[in-house]
Design a protein around this motif. Structure first.
Motif, PDB file in Angstrom:
ATOM      1  N   LEU A 115       0.910  -1.442   0.038  1.00 38.19           N
ATOM      2  CA  LEU A 115      -0.067   0.027  -0.064  1.00 38.19           C
ATOM      3  C   LEU A 115       0.851   1.359  -0.311  1.00 38.19           C
ATOM      4  O   LEU A 115       0.634   2.237  -0.871  1.00 38.19           O
ATOM      5  CB  LEU A 115      -0.972  -0.019   1.208  1.00 38.19           C
ATOM      6  N   GLY A 116       1.609   1.428   1.117  1.00 35.51           N
ATOM      7  CA  GLY A 116       2.661   2.646   1.082  1.00 35.51           C
ATOM      8  C   GLY A 116       3.032   2.749   2.315  1.00 35.51           C
ATOM      9  O   GLY A 116       3.007   1.837   3.229  1.00 35.51           O
ATOM     10  N   GLY A 117       3.738   3.919   2.644  1.00 36.09           N
ATOM     11  CA  GLY A 117       4.443   4.140   3.885  1.00 36.09           C
ATOM     12  C   GLY A 117       4.149   5.748   4.036  1.00 36.09           C
ATOM     13  O   GLY A 117       4.157   6.608   3.264  1.00 36.09           O
ATOM     14  N   THR A 118       4.449   5.953   5.409  1.00 34.33           N
ATOM     15  CA  THR A 118       4.665   7.567   5.676  1.00 34.33           C
ATOM     16  C   THR A 118       5.721   7.960   6.780  1.00 34.33           C
ATOM     17  O   THR A 118       6.059   6.981   7.524  1.00 34.33           O
ATOM     18  CB  THR A 118       3.187   7.808   6.504  1.00 34.33           C
ATOM     19  N   LEU A 119       6.183   8.951   6.888  1.00 41.75           N
ATOM     20  CA  LEU A 119       7.177   9.372   7.678  1.00 41.75           C
ATOM     21  C   LEU A 119       6.698  10.858   8.366  1.00 41.75           C
ATOM     22  O   LEU A 119       6.434  11.500   7.365  1.00 41.75           O
ATOM     23  CB  LEU A 119       8.542   9.434   6.766  1.00 41.75           C
ATOM     24  N   GLU A 120       6.747  10.703   9.528  1.00 44.24           N
ATOM     25  CA  GLU A 120       6.409  12.389  10.239  1.00 44.24           C
ATOM     26  C   GLU A 120       7.996  12.810  10.665  1.00 44.24           C
ATOM     27  O   GLU A 120       8.581  12.014  11.501  1.00 44.24           O
ATOM     28  CB  GLU A 120       5.648  12.227  11.368  1.00 44.24           C
ATOM     29  N   LEU A 121       8.585  13.971  10.149  1.00 49.89           N
ATOM     30  CA  LEU A 121       9.616  14.393  10.370  1.00 49.89           C
ATOM     31  C   LEU A 121       9.791  15.690  11.152  1.00 49.89           C
ATOM     32  O   LEU A 121       8.965  16.395  10.883  1.00 49.89           O
ATOM     33  CB  LEU A 121      10.546  14.411   9.193  1.00 49.89           C
ATOM     34  N   ARG A 122      10.790  15.630  12.177  1.00 43.41           N
ATOM     35  CA  ARG A 122      10.873  17.057  13.063  1.00 43.41           C
ATOM     36  C   ARG A 122      12.146  16.965  13.321  1.00 43.41           C
ATOM     37  O   ARG A 122      12.906  16.152  13.998  1.00 43.41           O
ATOM     38  CB  ARG A 122      10.173  16.829  14.303  1.00 43.41           C
ATOM     39  N   VAL A 123      12.806  18.107  12.933  1.00 42.25           N
ATOM     40  CA  VAL A 123      14.549  18.254  13.034  1.00 42.25           C
ATOM     41  C   VAL A 123      14.512  19.607  13.714  1.00 42.25           C
ATOM     42  O   VAL A 123      13.719  20.586  13.189  1.00 42.25           O
ATOM     43  CB  VAL A 123      15.237  18.060  11.997  1.00 42.25           C
ATOM     44  N   ARG A 124      15.895  19.881  14.275  1.00 41.97           N
ATOM     45  CA  ARG A 124      15.895  21.217  14.823  1.00 41.97           C
ATOM     46  C   ARG A 124      17.264  21.639  14.365  1.00 41.97           C
ATOM     47  O   ARG A 124      17.918  22.762  14.895  1.00 41.97           O
ATOM     48  CB  ARG A 124      15.964  21.121  16.564  1.00 41.97           C
ATOM     49  N   ARG A 125      17.948  21.346  13.479  1.00 42.45           N
ATOM     50  CA  ARG A 125      19.201  21.988  12.841  1.00 42.45           C
ATOM     51  C   ARG A 125      18.848  21.387  11.259  1.00 42.45           C
ATOM     52  O   ARG A 125      18.209  20.753  10.644  1.00 42.45           O
ATOM     53  CB  ARG A 125      20.331  21.443  13.137  1.00 42.45           C
ATOM     54  N   GLU A 126      19.746  22.363  10.298  1.00 39.54           N
ATOM     55  CA  GLU A 126      19.639  22.156   8.890  1.00 39.54           C
ATOM     56  C   GLU A 126      20.015  21.076   8.506  1.00 39.54           C
ATOM     57  O   GLU A 126      21.142  20.548   9.202  1.00 39.54           O
ATOM     58  CB  GLU A 126      20.064  23.445   8.292  1.00 39.54           C
ATOM     59  N   GLN A 127      19.561  20.411   7.577  1.00 41.82           N
ATOM     60  CA  GLN A 127      19.988  19.051   7.090  1.00 41.82           C
ATOM     61  C   GLN A 127      20.321  19.227   5.463  1.00 41.82           C
ATOM     62  O   GLN A 127      19.455  19.763   4.981  1.00 41.82           O
ATOM     63  CB  GLN A 127      19.239  17.909   7.365  1.00 41.82           C
ATOM     64  N   TYR A 128      21.400  18.822   5.206  1.00 42.28           N
ATOM     65  CA  TYR A 128      21.445  18.375   3.795  1.00 42.28           C
ATOM     66  C   TYR A 128      21.828  16.928   3.305  1.00 42.28           C
ATOM     67  O   TYR A 128      22.747  16.253   4.021  1.00 42.28           O
ATOM     68  CB  TYR A 128      22.540  19.058   3.149  1.00 42.28           C
ATOM     69  N   ILE A 129      20.963  16.356   2.882  1.00 39.49           N
ATOM     70  CA  ILE A 129      20.992  14.951   2.509  1.00 39.49           C
ATOM     71  C   ILE A 129      21.025  14.563   1.057  1.00 39.49           C
ATOM     72  O   ILE A 129      20.045  14.832   0.027  1.00 39.49           O
ATOM     73  CB  ILE A 129      19.853  13.982   3.278  1.00 39.49           C
ATOM     74  N   ALA A 130      22.198  14.139   0.486  1.00 43.49           N
ATOM     75  CA  ALA A 130      22.373  13.715  -1.056  1.00 43.49           C
ATOM     76  C   ALA A 130      21.748  12.352  -1.340  1.00 43.49           C
ATOM     77  O   ALA A 130      21.725  11.550  -0.593  1.00 43.49           O
ATOM     78  CB  ALA A 130      23.979  13.858  -1.193  1.00 43.49           C
ATOM     79  N   ASP A 131      21.648  12.108  -2.706  1.00 45.25           N
ATOM     80  CA  ASP A 131      21.356  10.859  -3.162  1.00 45.25           C
ATOM     81  C   ASP A 131      20.081   9.982  -2.363  1.00 45.25           C
ATOM     82  O   ASP A 131      20.313   8.734  -2.201  1.00 45.25           O
ATOM     83  CB  ASP A 131      22.502   9.906  -3.087  1.00 45.25           C
ATOM     84  N   VAL A 132      19.019  10.655  -2.235  1.00 44.65           N
ATOM     85  CA  VAL A 132      17.786  10.051  -1.531  1.00 44.65           C
ATOM     86  C   VAL A 132      17.152   9.523  -2.834  1.00 44.65           C
ATOM     87  O   VAL A 132      16.701  10.241  -3.646  1.00 44.65           O
ATOM     88  CB  VAL A 132      17.085  10.896  -0.732  1.00 44.65           C
ATOM     89  N   SER A 133      16.811   8.276  -2.769  1.00 48.78           N
ATOM     90  CA  SER A 133      15.850   7.487  -3.812  1.00 48.78           C
ATOM     91  C   SER A 133      14.769   7.384  -3.508  1.00 48.78           C
ATOM     92  O   SER A 133      14.302   7.139  -2.209  1.00 48.78           O
ATOM     93  CB  SER A 133      16.609   5.944  -4.064  1.00 48.78           C
ATOM     94  N   PHE A 134      13.607   7.527  -4.392  1.00 48.32           N
ATOM     95  CA  PHE A 134      12.233   7.554  -4.230  1.00 48.32           C
ATOM     96  C   PHE A 134      11.686   6.581  -5.382  1.00 48.32           C
ATOM     97  O   PHE A 134      11.207   6.929  -6.383  1.00 48.32           O
ATOM     98  CB  PHE A 134      11.670   8.916  -4.593  1.00 48.32           C
ATOM     99  N   PRO A 135      11.808   5.310  -4.834  1.00 48.15           N
ATOM    100  CA  PRO A 135      11.403   4.209  -5.899  1.00 48.15           C
ATOM    101  C   PRO A 135       9.887   4.243  -5.998  1.00 48.15           C
ATOM    102  O   PRO A 135       9.395   3.903  -7.060  1.00 48.15           O
ATOM    103  CB  PRO A 135      11.756   2.790  -5.164  1.00 48.15           C
ATOM    104  N   ASP A 136       9.229   4.981  -5.038  1.00 43.77           N
ATOM    105  CA  ASP A 136       7.548   5.173  -5.161  1.00 43.77           C
ATOM    106  C   ASP A 136       7.197   6.443  -5.476  1.00 43.77           C
ATOM    107  O   ASP A 136       7.908   7.324  -4.832  1.00 43.77           O
ATOM    108  CB  ASP A 136       6.766   4.328  -3.945  1.00 43.77           C
ATOM    109  N   PRO A 137       5.912   7.032  -5.922  1.00 46.38           N
ATOM    110  CA  PRO A 137       5.681   8.300  -5.698  1.00 46.38           C
ATOM    111  C   PRO A 137       5.376   8.764  -4.234  1.00 46.38           C
ATOM    112  O   PRO A 137       4.888   7.919  -3.461  1.00 46.38           O
ATOM    113  CB  PRO A 137       4.203   8.312  -6.821  1.00 46.38           C
ATOM    114  N   CYS A 138       5.848   9.913  -4.138  1.00 45.22           N
ATOM    115  CA  CYS A 138       5.720  10.373  -2.781  1.00 45.22           C
ATOM    116  C   CYS A 138       5.313  11.969  -2.782  1.00 45.22           C
ATOM    117  O   CYS A 138       5.636  12.708  -3.554  1.00 45.22           O
ATOM    118  CB  CYS A 138       7.352  10.334  -2.106  1.00 45.22           C
ATOM    119  N   VAL A 139       4.475  12.428  -1.859  1.00 41.26           N
ATOM    120  CA  VAL A 139       3.897  13.422  -1.379  1.00 41.26           C
ATOM    121  C   VAL A 139       4.548  14.049  -0.065  1.00 41.26           C
ATOM    122  O   VAL A 139       4.401  13.334   0.949  1.00 41.26           O
ATOM    123  CB  VAL A 139       2.697  13.850  -1.542  1.00 41.26           C
TER     124      VAL A 139
END
Length: 273
Positions: free
Chosen positions: A19-43
């Motif tokens: 079916l799918g998946g979900t992530l609730e994200l909360r961070v307190r400092r700036e992030q830069y993340i390279a090369d993140v793959s999205f095999p499935d459509p994501c909003v």
């Protein structure tokens, strides 16, 4: 999870097979993340701070109440910047390929717009409510049935259709998709190409040949599944880094951290500061 605009969700992640998946994200400092793959459509719905996504020559940003759509098969670099109060927060929902295929077949019409790697959804659209609704269902645990989750994700696909966001998906599952679906259920298992081929009712030679035809290989898919799992658990769970390394098939946390940094350009511990 009916949050006010500007409210920050508690970090959490959940998924439903097929079916799918979900992530609730909360961070307190700036992030830069390279090369993140999205095999499935994501909003992604940003609720605090600002997100920037870069894929190829495309770059899009979103602030509070705004949404970004990432198509299937896209690899992107992302930057998460906290707001003036020092918080970045977002809700992410991904839709499984089989669900997208079923929706496309039921639509029985060609997409209204060309395929795009990234799209910016209007802040005033109803998409934000639909994203929250789908995420709340998946985070609701076993009290929310798969049937209801499917209904909510189908609602999300319809909302994307209405905005001209075409979910790119193959008409039949690719070899890499089938392998990924199997590995994602047990990323820590001691997988071999031979064992996966047997589970998929193929010879090992046929599996390797099929993956080569899709410009990938067994080790590449396994590594991507494990690193993607690690990233989701680091950002959406309270598990220790040692536990996360184990969940991703690494007996040594230091080896996991080294591979994670090589892949994403950032250490696991820095994403939790």
């Amino acid at each position: 999870m009916s949050q006010e605009s500007g409210a920050a969700p508690t970090p959490a992640c959940a998924g439903r097979v097929g079916l799918g998946g979900t992530l609730e994200l909360r961070v307190r400092r700036e992030q830069y993340i390279a090369d993140v793959s999205f095999p499935d459509p994501c909003v992604i719905l940003v609720t605090r701070g600002h997100k920037t996504l870069s894929a190829g020559d495309q770059q899009l940003g979103a602030g509070p109440g705004e949404l970004l759509f990432i198509n299937a098969g896209v690899t992107a670099a992302m930057r998460n910047r906290p707001d003036a109060d020092g918080v970045y927060a977002a809700t992410c929902v991904a839709m499984a390929p089989d669900l997208v295929r079923a929706h496309a077949a039921a639509r029985n019409a060609l997409p209204g717009s060309p395929w795009r790697a990234l799209s910016h959804a209007p802040a005033q659209s109803t998409l934000a409510d639909v994203v929250r609704h789908a995420a709340a269902g998946m985070l609701g645990g076993p009290t929310v049935s798969d049937r209801l989750i499917r209904h909510r994700l189908e609602e999300l696909l319809i909302a994307l259709d209405d905005l001209g966001c075409w979910c790119r998906i193959s008409t039949a599952a690719t070899a890499a998709e089938r392998v990924r679906g199997l590995l994602a259920g047990e990323p820590a298992a001691n997988w071999t190409a031979a064992a996966v081929a047997q589970r998929l009712h193929m010879s090992e030679a046929s599996l390797r040949r099929a993956l080569r035809g899709e410009a990938t290989g067994f080790r590449a898919v396994l590594d991507d599944v494990r690193m993607s799992t690690g990233l989701a658990l680091i950002q959406g769970s309270a598990m220790s880094l040692q536990q996360i390394a184990g969940e991703c098939g690494y007996a040594s946390p230091s080896r996991f951290a080294a591979r994670f940094r090589q892949r994403f350009g950032v250490t696991p511990s820095s994403l939790r500061r």
